[in-house]
Design a protein around this motif. Structure first.
Motif, PDB file in Angstrom:
ATOM      1  N   VAL A 646       0.853  -1.180   0.000  1.00 33.03           N
ATOM      2  CA  VAL A 646       0.000   0.000   0.000  1.00 33.03           C
ATOM      3  C   VAL A 646       0.891   1.233   0.000  1.00 33.03           C
ATOM      4  CG1 VAL A 646      -1.907   1.187   1.130  1.00 33.03           C
ATOM      5  CG2 VAL A 646      -1.649  -1.280   1.399  1.00 33.03           C
ATOM      6  N   LYS A 647       0.636   2.140  -0.913  1.00 30.50           N
ATOM      7  CA  LYS A 647       1.452   3.355  -1.005  1.00 30.50           C
ATOM      8  C   LYS A 647       0.570   4.590  -0.983  1.00 30.50           C
ATOM      9  CE  LYS A 647       5.137   5.536  -3.703  1.00 30.50           C
ATOM     10  NZ  LYS A 647       6.024   5.433  -4.888  1.00 30.50           N
ATOM     11  N   ASN A 648       0.967   5.582  -0.192  1.00 31.73           N
ATOM     12  CA  ASN A 648       0.291   6.869  -0.163  1.00 31.73           C
ATOM     13  C   ASN A 648       0.840   7.696  -1.320  1.00 31.73           C
ATOM     14  OD1 ASN A 648      -0.688   9.451   0.329  1.00 31.73           O
ATOM     15  ND2 ASN A 648      -0.278   9.398   2.532  1.00 31.73           N
ATOM     16  N   THR A 655      -4.821   7.555   6.679  1.00 31.07           N
ATOM     17  CA  THR A 655      -4.999   6.201   7.207  1.00 31.07           C
ATOM     18  C   THR A 655      -5.959   5.438   6.310  1.00 31.07           C
ATOM     19  OG1 THR A 655      -4.623   6.925   9.487  1.00 31.07           O
ATOM     20  CG2 THR A 655      -5.751   4.823   9.177  1.00 31.07           C
ATOM     21  N   GLU A 656      -5.524   4.262   5.867  1.00 36.75           N
ATOM     22  CA  GLU A 656      -6.358   3.405   5.041  1.00 36.75           C
ATOM     23  C   GLU A 656      -6.696   2.135   5.808  1.00 36.75           C
ATOM     24  OE1 GLU A 656      -8.676   3.001   3.086  1.00 36.75           O
ATOM     25  OE2 GLU A 656      -7.742   3.332   1.114  1.00 36.75           O
ATOM     26  N   THR A 657      -7.885   1.605   5.589  1.00 40.97           N
ATOM     27  CA  THR A 657      -8.304   0.358   6.207  1.00 40.97           C
ATOM     28  C   THR A 657      -8.343  -0.726   5.139  1.00 40.97           C
ATOM     29  OG1 THR A 657      -9.640   1.529   7.847  1.00 40.97           O
ATOM     30  CG2 THR A 657     -10.095  -0.812   7.549  1.00 40.97           C
ATOM     31  N   LEU A 658      -7.419  -1.666   5.234  1.00 40.53           N
ATOM     32  CA  LEU A 658      -7.362  -2.789   4.298  1.00 40.53           C
ATOM     33  C   LEU A 658      -8.280  -3.893   4.797  1.00 40.53           C
ATOM     34  CD1 LEU A 658      -5.527  -2.477   1.805  1.00 40.53           C
ATOM     35  CD2 LEU A 658      -4.735  -1.124   3.744  1.00 40.53           C
ATOM     36  N   GLN A 659      -9.111  -4.388   3.906  1.00 42.31           N
ATOM     37  CA  GLN A 659     -10.132  -5.365   4.271  1.00 42.31           C
ATOM     38  C   GLN A 659      -9.923  -6.651   3.480  1.00 42.31           C
ATOM     39  OE1 GLN A 659     -13.802  -3.071   3.436  1.00 42.31           O
ATOM     40  NE2 GLN A 659     -12.522  -1.281   3.901  1.00 42.31           N
ATOM     41  N   LEU A 660      -9.921  -7.786   4.170  1.00 38.21           N
ATOM     42  CA  LEU A 660      -9.761  -9.081   3.526  1.00 38.21           C
ATOM     43  C   LEU A 660     -11.105  -9.801   3.479  1.00 38.21           C
ATOM     44  CD1 LEU A 660      -6.980 -11.670   3.821  1.00 38.21           C
ATOM     45  CD2 LEU A 660      -9.310 -12.424   4.282  1.00 38.21           C
ATOM     46  N   VAL A 682      -3.651   1.140   8.380  1.00 38.25           N
ATOM     47  CA  VAL A 682      -2.263   1.545   8.199  1.00 38.25           C
ATOM     48  C   VAL A 682      -2.226   3.048   7.935  1.00 38.25           C
ATOM     49  CG1 VAL A 682      -2.341   0.941   5.728  1.00 38.25           C
ATOM     50  CG2 VAL A 682      -0.137   1.153   6.886  1.00 38.25           C
ATOM     51  N   THR A 683      -1.332   3.752   8.623  1.00 37.88           N
ATOM     52  CA  THR A 683      -1.169   5.199   8.458  1.00 37.88           C
ATOM     53  C   THR A 683       0.151   5.458   7.737  1.00 37.88           C
ATOM     54  OG1 THR A 683      -2.426   5.646  10.470  1.00 37.88           O
ATOM     55  CG2 THR A 683      -1.008   7.411   9.650  1.00 37.88           C
ATOM     56  N   LEU A 684       0.070   6.235   6.652  1.00 35.36           N
ATOM     57  CA  LEU A 684       1.235   6.462   5.809  1.00 35.36           C
ATOM     58  C   LEU A 684       1.438   7.941   5.531  1.00 35.36           C
ATOM     59  CD1 LEU A 684       0.611   3.641   3.158  1.00 35.36           C
ATOM     60  CD2 LEU A 684       2.188   3.539   5.107  1.00 35.36           C
ATOM     61  N   GLN A 685       2.697   8.352   5.537  1.00 37.76           N
ATOM     62  CA  GLN A 685       3.071   9.691   5.111  1.00 37.76           C
ATOM     63  C   GLN A 685       3.030   9.760   3.584  1.00 37.76           C
ATOM     64  OE1 GLN A 685       3.788  12.291   7.134  1.00 37.76           O
ATOM     65  NE2 GLN A 685       3.471  11.043   8.988  1.00 37.76           N
ATOM     66  N   PRO A 686       2.963  10.941   2.998  1.00 41.23           N
ATOM     67  CA  PRO A 686       3.005  11.054   1.537  1.00 41.23           C
ATOM     68  C   PRO A 686       4.241  10.351   0.973  1.00 41.23           C
ATOM     69  CG  PRO A 686       2.420  13.149   2.507  1.00 41.23           C
ATOM     70  CD  PRO A 686       2.796  12.252   3.648  1.00 41.23           C
ATOM     71  N   GLY A 687       4.038   9.503  -0.017  1.00 39.92           N
ATOM     72  CA  GLY A 687       5.129   8.775  -0.642  1.00 39.92           C
ATOM     73  C   GLY A 687       5.546   7.514   0.090  1.00 39.92           C
ATOM     74  N   GLU A 689       5.347   3.765   1.654  1.00 44.46           N
ATOM     75  CA  GLU A 689       4.772   2.499   1.235  1.00 44.46           C
ATOM     76  C   GLU A 689       4.932   1.473   2.341  1.00 44.46           C
ATOM     77  OE1 GLU A 689       4.932  -0.561  -2.621  1.00 44.46           O
ATOM     78  OE2 GLU A 689       6.376   1.076  -2.426  1.00 44.46           O
ATOM     79  N   ALA A 690       3.953   0.583   2.491  1.00 45.97           N
ATOM     80  CA  ALA A 690       4.017  -0.461   3.510  1.00 45.97           C
ATOM     81  C   ALA A 690       3.416  -1.742   2.966  1.00 45.97           C
ATOM     82  CB  ALA A 690       3.272  -0.030   4.767  1.00 45.97           C
ATOM     83  N   VAL A 691       3.868  -2.846   3.509  1.00 46.85           N
ATOM     84  CA  VAL A 691       3.291  -4.146   3.182  1.00 46.85           C
ATOM     85  C   VAL A 691       2.319  -4.515   4.293  1.00 46.85           C
ATOM     86  CG1 VAL A 691       3.742  -6.608   2.862  1.00 46.85           C
ATOM     87  CG2 VAL A 691       5.301  -4.909   1.888  1.00 46.85           C
ATOM     88  N   VAL A 692       1.085  -4.836   3.910  1.00 46.50           N
ATOM     89  CA  VAL A 692       0.061  -5.251   4.863  1.00 46.50           C
ATOM     90  C   VAL A 692      -0.257  -6.710   4.582  1.00 46.50           C
ATOM     91  CG1 VAL A 692      -2.270  -4.893   5.713  1.00 46.50           C
ATOM     92  CG2 VAL A 692      -0.891  -2.933   5.000  1.00 46.50           C
ATOM     93  N   SER A 693      -0.075  -7.552   5.595  1.00 45.34           N
ATOM     94  CA  SER A 693      -0.261  -8.989   5.400  1.00 45.34           C
ATOM     95  C   SER A 693      -1.306  -9.547   6.350  1.00 45.34           C
ATOM     96  CB  SER A 693       1.065  -9.732   5.583  1.00 45.34           C
ATOM     97  OG  SER A 693       1.549  -9.584   6.906  1.00 45.34           O
ATOM     98  N   PHE A 694      -1.934 -10.624   5.903  1.00 46.44           N
ATOM     99  CA  PHE A 694      -2.950 -11.320   6.692  1.00 46.44           C
ATOM    100  C   PHE A 694      -2.616 -12.809   6.683  1.00 46.44           C
ATOM    101  CE2 PHE A 694      -4.955  -7.604   4.815  1.00 46.44           C
ATOM    102  CZ  PHE A 694      -5.712  -7.075   5.841  1.00 46.44           C
ATOM    103  N   ASP A 695      -2.819 -13.459   7.820  1.00 47.83           N
ATOM    104  CA  ASP A 695      -2.694 -14.917   7.881  1.00 47.83           C
ATOM    105  C   ASP A 695      -4.066 -15.526   7.660  1.00 47.83           C
ATOM    106  OD1 ASP A 695       0.067 -15.072   8.395  1.00 47.83           O
ATOM    107  OD2 ASP A 695      -0.257 -14.645  10.523  1.00 47.83           O
ATOM    108  N   VAL A 696      -4.166 -16.364   6.652  1.00 47.57           N
ATOM    109  CA  VAL A 696      -5.422 -17.042   6.319  1.00 47.57           C
ATOM    110  C   VAL A 696      -5.302 -18.479   6.784  1.00 47.57           C
ATOM    111  CG1 VAL A 696      -7.006 -17.691   4.468  1.00 47.57           C
ATOM    112  CG2 VAL A 696      -5.726 -15.533   4.324  1.00 47.57           C
TER     113      VAL A 696
END
Length: 737
Positions: A646-648, A655-660, A682-687, A689-696
């Motif tokens: 996810v990249k701002n 802040t974005e809410t990632l939904q699985l 996840v809260t991101l500054q301009p520019g 990027e972060a990896v958001v992972s989920f365990d299934v």
């Protein structure tokens, strides 16, 4: 006291004394203007002795009153058993937080727990022991007035919030200072009322009941809630309050609930009106056999159980079991050692509605706001422009909802009060423009609190002032929406739109100024087609509570970036409801049909809602990568990691809410087209990027099959990760046992 002592106490109580512990009546039975004991209302049909010995009361709060009632009660109670004090504390005691539907929009469980904890502290200081909250009823029908008390349409999200709120109210020990007992309500399926009409019957298949509706109640039970309240509706044709299968087999045996089961207000007696109990005697017998421990605000138990036991029609052990549960709850709260618990006249003055609790209310409100539209990036507002605030919520303190009965609107900060501290006085005007409700709307049964009629000539003057202000402004901010009394219990609506008197104002403003920002006040999803088509921006602020005005200004000015996500779909039209994202597929789904006519669709509107579950914009933009899976095969012993980058890509922190979401493609019973299974913020500054992972894992695949067993089945599954339920960002995997 030790459990053995409680058990012994039950054994020495007379039958009448035990049954009195199972009676709950309103607190005003005990107080007149001088604060002395009085007799009961004549039409309830209970005796003065019943009033003197009733085990609990509801609806009265304030430390001084409840200390007085407890003292008088204990002087008469032969076994020195304390009384329980209960009340509806839905989204705050004195500090009013956003209602549950708005808290659901935060997708912030820690925030919900904090709000419940503050509410518990203020409630306990005010003398209360039990709060009738959280309401975890799942709801798909926006016509139902009690939408505002629910966290929405999704069983997983509701379950998460049920657990968080129970923890907030009770902590790890409800007997500790500033904690109260939580009450899960309304068991079960109250939110499924036919046609969205409150108190109506419910018709659900066993599959839908078990796979959608029951999960949030179980989550609250597993979190340790000390009380559960029955619902008014029928389940499988039997009123819930006298439904032995529902209460004993499912709640007690399957879910493992061992706390106190209380009826809703006069619900046992109402089984007569249902046509299920022929009289009060039969209603009492059926309710005690179903396992209801406390009869709220009726004489059914008090007037009939003694005779039923003496005639051998009811086993006294059922009475003993119920009373033991009641006394054990009083013991968990520490009332035998301290009948007053945390009630304190002094602390009620100093530890309620504090600066700290207001700060939390402000943050909770701003996080709950959902930005539905923002064309041309008109928000955040440019403070250098001429701005007109036009609408009946511009300087209106009534923003705490009809179920914030313990709060006071006078404690609220209005939008005007907050804006005057930020906006330049020479470039900003504030005009009401119209009343909240026109004279054509009559709120019957709401007493003196119902809005008064506004003369037509005064309305016309308000309109002229508003149009004049709009002509001079570069941007018009319109705080409009439902009256706070149009959402809540007994407020079902056949038309779910903004009141016509306000829509008339909106249309007149739109004729002279195209730069309209709507700030929407509401307790339920509304039909926003016209507003959405015309306004440049729409910010849903629900009924934001004590710090509502400050929170609104924080978001309008960009001090806070909106991050709320819809916990319930906003329909394109009321004709779509009930509607939800997690529906079942049909044999002829429109999106897969090659025949434009013979498929499941409307001929006059789309199938999709106007704004779907999980939707909400930001002042910045986020780029979400394709879903990446660590493996395409899931087994019982090996989970799969699903992730996205996810990249701002905007210009402000957000802040974005990632939904699985998951879909079981082929199963032994039809499964929803998509189900929320996890989410992360996840809260991101301009520019940044972060990896958001989920365990299934396998547990996420479970459902109740046609035999009533909780299972997972081998097969193909689709998985989505996105920022709303309509995301197309999909991957697939196979589950093998």
């Amino acid at each position: 006291m030790k459990v053995q002592e409680i058990t012994k106490l039950v054994s020495i109580m007379s039958l009448q004394e035990k049954i009195d512990q199972m009676l709950q009546i309103m607190g005003f039975f005990y107080m007149d203007d001088e604060g002395v004991l009085t007799g009961p209302m004549r039409d309830l049909g209970i005796t003065q002795d019943d009033v003197d010995m009733a085990g609990s009361i509801l609806g009265t709060f304030e430390a001084e009153k409840l200390i007085h009632i407890q003292k008088k009660y204990m002087e008469k109670q032969p076994h020195h058993i304390p009384m329980l004090f209960m009340a509806d504390v839905i989204h705050g005691m004195k500090t009013i937080f956003p209602p549950p539907i708005a808290q659901g929009a935060t997708f912030n469980l820690e925030m919900a727990e904090k709000c419940a904890s503050v509410a518990a502290k203020e409630a306990s200081i005010s003398g209360l022991h039990v709060v009738f909250s959280p309401m975890v009823d799942l709801v798909h029908d926006a016509r139902w007035g009690r939408v505002m008390e629910s966290t929405g349409e999704d069983p997983y999200l509701n379950s998460c919030f049920a657990e968080a709120q129970v923890k907030g109210f009770q902590g790890d020990d409800m007997g500790k200072p500033y904690k109260v007992c939580a009450c899960i309500k309304h068991f079960a399926a109250y939110g499924g009322a036919i046609a969205g009409r409150d108190y109506n019957t419910v018709e659900l298949s066993d599959n839908t009941l078990r796979n959608l509706y029951l999960a949030p109640y179980e989550a609250g039970v597993k979190a340790g809630a000390g009380m559960v309240m029955t619902s008014f509706n029928t389940v499988n044709g039997v009123p819930a309050t006298t439904n032995k299968w529902l209460m004993r087999d499912i709640l007690r045996n399957e879910m493992g609930f061992d706390g106190v089961l209380i009826s809703d207000f006069s619900a046992i007696k109402e089984t007569i009106a249902h046509g299920y109990s022929k009289d009060e005697t039969e209603a009492a017998k059926k309710a005690i056999e179903a396992g209801v421990d406390i009869d709220m605000m009726s004489n059914v138990y008090a007037a009939n159980l003694v005779k039923l036991v003496e005639e051998g029609k009811v086993d006294e052990k059922l009475i003993d079991d119920a009373v033991l549960r009641i006394l054990l709850l009083k013991n968990k709260l520490g009332l035998f050692e301290n009948p007053y618990k945390d009630a304190s006249v002094d602390e009620e003055k100093t530890l309620v509605l504090t600066e700290e609790s207001r700060k939390l209310a402000r943050q909770a409100a701003s996080e709950s706001f959902v930005l539905l539209k923002n064309d041309e990036n008109i928000l955040p507002l440019d403070l250098k422009k001429k701005i007109a605030f036009i609408g009946p919520y511009t300087d209106n303190k009534e923003m705490i909802s009809s179920w914030a009965i313990t709060g006071n609107a006078k404690d609220c900060v209005t939008i005007k009060e907050a804006a005057e501290k930020v906006f330049s006085s020479d470039r900003t005007v504030y005009v009401n423009g119209s009343p909240v409700l026109g004279n054509d709307v009559k709120l019957v049964g709401f007493g003196d609190g119902a809005p008064k009629e506004v003369p037509e000539e005064e309305q016309e003057k308000m309109m002229r002032e508003a149009v004049s202000a709009a002509k001079e402004a570069e941007v018009v901010v319109m705080p409009i929406g439902e009256h706070y009394m149009q959402s809540g219990e007994a407020t079902s609506r056949g038309f779910i739109d903004v009141p016509e008197v306000q829509m008339k104002l909106f249309r007149e403003i739109a004729k002279v100024n195209e730069n309209i920002v709507v700030v929407l006040f509401n307790g339920r999803p509304l039909d926003l087609r016209e507003i959405s088509q015309t306004a440049k921006a729409v910010l849903d602020v629900w009924m934001p509570g004590t710090e509502g005005g400050n929170a609104v200004v924080d978001v309008l000015t960009g001090k806070v970036n909106p991050q709320g996500k819809l916990p319930m779909s906003f329909p394109y039209s009321v004709g779509q409801v009930p509607i939800s994202y997690n529906h079942y597929s049909t044999g002829r789904p429109a999106e897969l049909s090659s025949d434009p006519r013979y498929c499941s669709k409307y001929i006059d509107m789309p199938n999709e809602p106007l704004y779907p579950f999980g939707y909400g914009k930001s002042y910045t933009e986020f780029e979400i990568s394709q879903v990446r899976l660590s493996d395409t095969t899931l087994t019982d012993s090996k989970s799969i990691k699903a992730e996205v980058s996810v990249k701002n890509i905007g210009h402000t922190v957000g802040t974005e809410t990632l939904q699985l979401y998951l879909q079981d493609c082929f199963a032994s019973v039809v499964r929803p087209v998509k189900e929320l299974k996890s989410f992360k913020k996840v809260t991101l500054q301009p520019g940044e990027e972060a990896v958001v992972s989920f365990d299934v894992d396998e547990e996420m695949l479970r459902f109740v099959n046609a035999e009533g067993k909780l299972v997972s089945e081998e097969g193909e599954f689709n998985l989505w990760i996105g920022n709303a339920s309509n995301t197309k960002n999909k991957a697939s995997f196979t589950y093998k046992m």
